[in-house]
Motif scaffolding. Sequence first.
Motif, short mmCIF file in Angstrom:
data_model
loop_
_atom_site.label_atom_id
_atom_site.label_comp_id
_atom_site.label_asym_id
_atom_site.label_seq_id
_atom_site.Cartn_x
_atom_site.Cartn_y
_atom_site.Cartn_z
N GLY B 150 0.82 -1.21 0.00
CA GLY B 150 0.00 0.00 0.00
C GLY B 150 0.85 1.25 0.00
N ILE B 151 1.84 1.30 0.90
CA ILE B 151 2.70 2.48 0.98
C ILE B 151 3.42 2.71 -0.35
CG2 ILE B 151 4.79 3.42 2.05
CD1 ILE B 151 3.92 2.09 4.64
N ARG B 152 3.96 1.61 -0.91
CA ARG B 152 4.71 1.77 -2.17
C ARG B 152 3.79 2.20 -3.30
NH1 ARG B 152 8.25 -3.25 -3.52
NH2 ARG B 152 9.01 -1.88 -5.16
N GLU B 153 2.55 1.66 -3.31
CA GLU B 153 1.64 2.00 -4.40
C GLU B 153 1.19 3.46 -4.29
OE1 GLU B 153 -1.65 -0.69 -4.82
OE2 GLU B 153 -2.45 0.46 -6.51
N ILE B 154 0.87 3.89 -3.04
CA ILE B 154 0.39 5.27 -2.87
C ILE B 154 1.48 6.26 -3.26
CG2 ILE B 154 -0.33 7.00 -1.17
CD1 ILE B 154 -1.74 4.77 0.32
N PRO B 172 4.56 11.50 -8.46
CA PRO B 172 4.85 10.17 -7.92
C PRO B 172 6.36 9.95 -7.74
CG PRO B 172 3.65 10.03 -10.00
CD PRO B 172 3.89 11.47 -9.76
N MET B 173 6.71 9.33 -6.62
CA MET B 173 8.12 8.98 -6.39
C MET B 173 8.39 7.66 -7.09
SD MET B 173 8.07 9.71 -2.35
CE MET B 173 9.71 9.12 -1.96
N ILE B 174 9.00 7.75 -8.29
CA ILE B 174 9.21 6.54 -9.07
C ILE B 174 10.04 5.52 -8.28
CG2 ILE B 174 10.14 5.62 -11.23
CD1 ILE B 174 7.84 7.42 -11.72
N VAL B 175 10.93 6.03 -7.43
CA VAL B 175 11.84 5.13 -6.72
C VAL B 175 11.07 4.12 -5.88
CG1 VAL B 175 12.14 6.63 -4.72
CG2 VAL B 175 13.93 5.04 -5.32
N MET B 176 9.85 4.47 -5.44
CA MET B 176 9.12 3.56 -4.57
C MET B 176 8.70 2.28 -5.27
SD MET B 176 9.32 4.93 -1.77
CE MET B 176 8.22 4.19 -0.61
N ILE B 177 8.45 2.35 -6.59
CA ILE B 177 8.05 1.11 -7.26
C ILE B 177 9.25 0.39 -7.87
CG2 ILE B 177 5.63 1.67 -7.69
CD1 ILE B 177 6.39 2.58 -10.44
N LEU B 178 10.44 0.93 -7.68
CA LEU B 178 11.64 0.24 -8.13
C LEU B 178 12.17 -0.61 -6.96
CD1 LEU B 178 13.31 3.18 -10.05
CD2 LEU B 178 12.25 1.15 -11.01
N GLY B 181 13.03 1.05 -3.62
CA GLY B 181 11.93 1.47 -2.76
C GLY B 181 11.49 0.37 -1.81
N ALA B 182 11.55 -0.88 -2.28
CA ALA B 182 11.15 -2.00 -1.43
C ALA B 182 12.05 -2.09 -0.21
CB ALA B 182 11.21 -3.30 -2.22
N PHE B 183 13.38 -2.03 -0.47
CA PHE B 183 14.33 -2.13 0.64
C PHE B 183 14.11 -0.98 1.62
CE2 PHE B 183 17.02 -4.55 -2.46
CZ PHE B 183 17.17 -5.68 -1.71
N LEU B 184 13.99 0.24 1.08
CA LEU B 184 13.88 1.42 1.95
C LEU B 184 12.60 1.35 2.78
CD1 LEU B 184 15.12 4.19 -0.49
CD2 LEU B 184 16.35 3.20 1.44
N THR B 185 11.45 1.05 2.13
CA THR B 185 10.18 1.02 2.85
C THR B 185 10.22 -0.02 3.97
OG1 THR B 185 9.16 1.41 0.72
CG2 THR B 185 7.69 0.90 2.54
N PHE B 186 10.68 -1.22 3.61
CA PHE B 186 10.68 -2.30 4.59
C PHE B 186 11.63 -1.99 5.74
CE2 PHE B 186 11.42 -7.06 5.41
CZ PHE B 186 10.33 -7.11 6.27
#
Lengths: 190, 224
Positions: B150-154, B172-178, B181-186
């Motif tokens: 959810g966070i990455r999609e929003i 949109p922050m493109i980096v979040m869906i790359l 972004g997964a590593f950073l969010t988690f």
Amino acid sequence: MELIVIFISASIVNNFVLSLFLGICPFIGVSNKFSSAVSMGLATTFVMVITAMVSWLLYFKLLLPFHLTFLQIPAFILVIAALVQFVEMVIKKVSQPLYRALGIFLPLITTNCAILGLALLLVMRDYSFVESIVFGLGSGAGFILALSIMAGIREELELRDVPKAFQGAPITLIVAGILALAFMGFAGMI
Amino acid sequence: MKKKVTLWYEFFKGVWDINPAFKQILGMCPTLAVTVSAINGIAMALATTFVLVFSSLIISLVRKLIPSQVRIAAYIVIIASFVTIVDMVMKAQFQELSKALGPFIPLIVVNCIILGRAEAFASKNTPFRAILDALGNGAGFLLALFVIGGIREILGSRTLLGFQVLPNSYDPMIVMILPAGAFLTFGLLMGFANAYALRKNRKVAETNIFKYKLEREKLKATEV
């Protein structure tokens, strides 16, 4: 030329750890010391190349001609588990120093999703036998690269003042994120 | 001791206390790889839960028949059969999702959550409790994947489950869906979860000290 492209793509551009997210567990778990990271990387590469050969033969010479492709998943995982055991025994017999260096890491490799992922990907991408071997080598090289860079950074991190809540896995993931950003720079290469 | 664990807790512990993604740090590869959008995360978590529930049930049923030397191999065969079922159903019914998740459906076989629960719980408990435990861990995994996805999609594509939630004026922050972004969010989420737990513990400790002091003073008062 084709083979070089596959090698570079597997090792740098589509790095298994940093862009395909395969083999994260050892990447987080074994990356706190440089020497053990390199040993783990070497052991994984070794198994990867053998897995690439065996799973190619298994899929294209056995499962496909006999219409048994629905057995792909159980067949691959059993072959990998048996293979790791076999490799462990062979190394123990042939080279004691190598066994002592790789020994404890070998059983861990069975549940490393990079190995099964490699087998599944080479089937999905329809590689030839030689291409599969190069793909295995490239993936292994990429794994060693990611693991050793990470280990180097984490050894430095030991000396830094990381907030208590972020110590361990969280800071490792954030560093991995920054590394992944850096690796994105290679995206235009191929 | 065993009797004291209520059936509710058997379920609930997997959702929060030992959440597979945040607390046990298991199943990292799918957690990071498929959470480009919330819907992918949900699909992945449901597929994993299906395999987890059925393999836990079977393993718990045959737990007294399997010799302990070959148990891991037996578990893997059981798990692999259910993964094959999921993979084939996904390919037949949900082709788009199956393509989006790629090799990560077959890779459920080596997801440590499933083998971990089989080894730590299903092989030692009755089938009913094993199912509850599996459902709880599945729900915890679903929660984690939904939050990260959810966070990455929003942030990455302005939408949640396909509906636009952020205005067009937001870039949109493109980096979040790359992958980065997964590593950073988690990593950030896990860090904040730890920080919250630490603060809570400190508060508990402070109140305990406070209570202790009160009791000491009461004691002193009675002594006098």
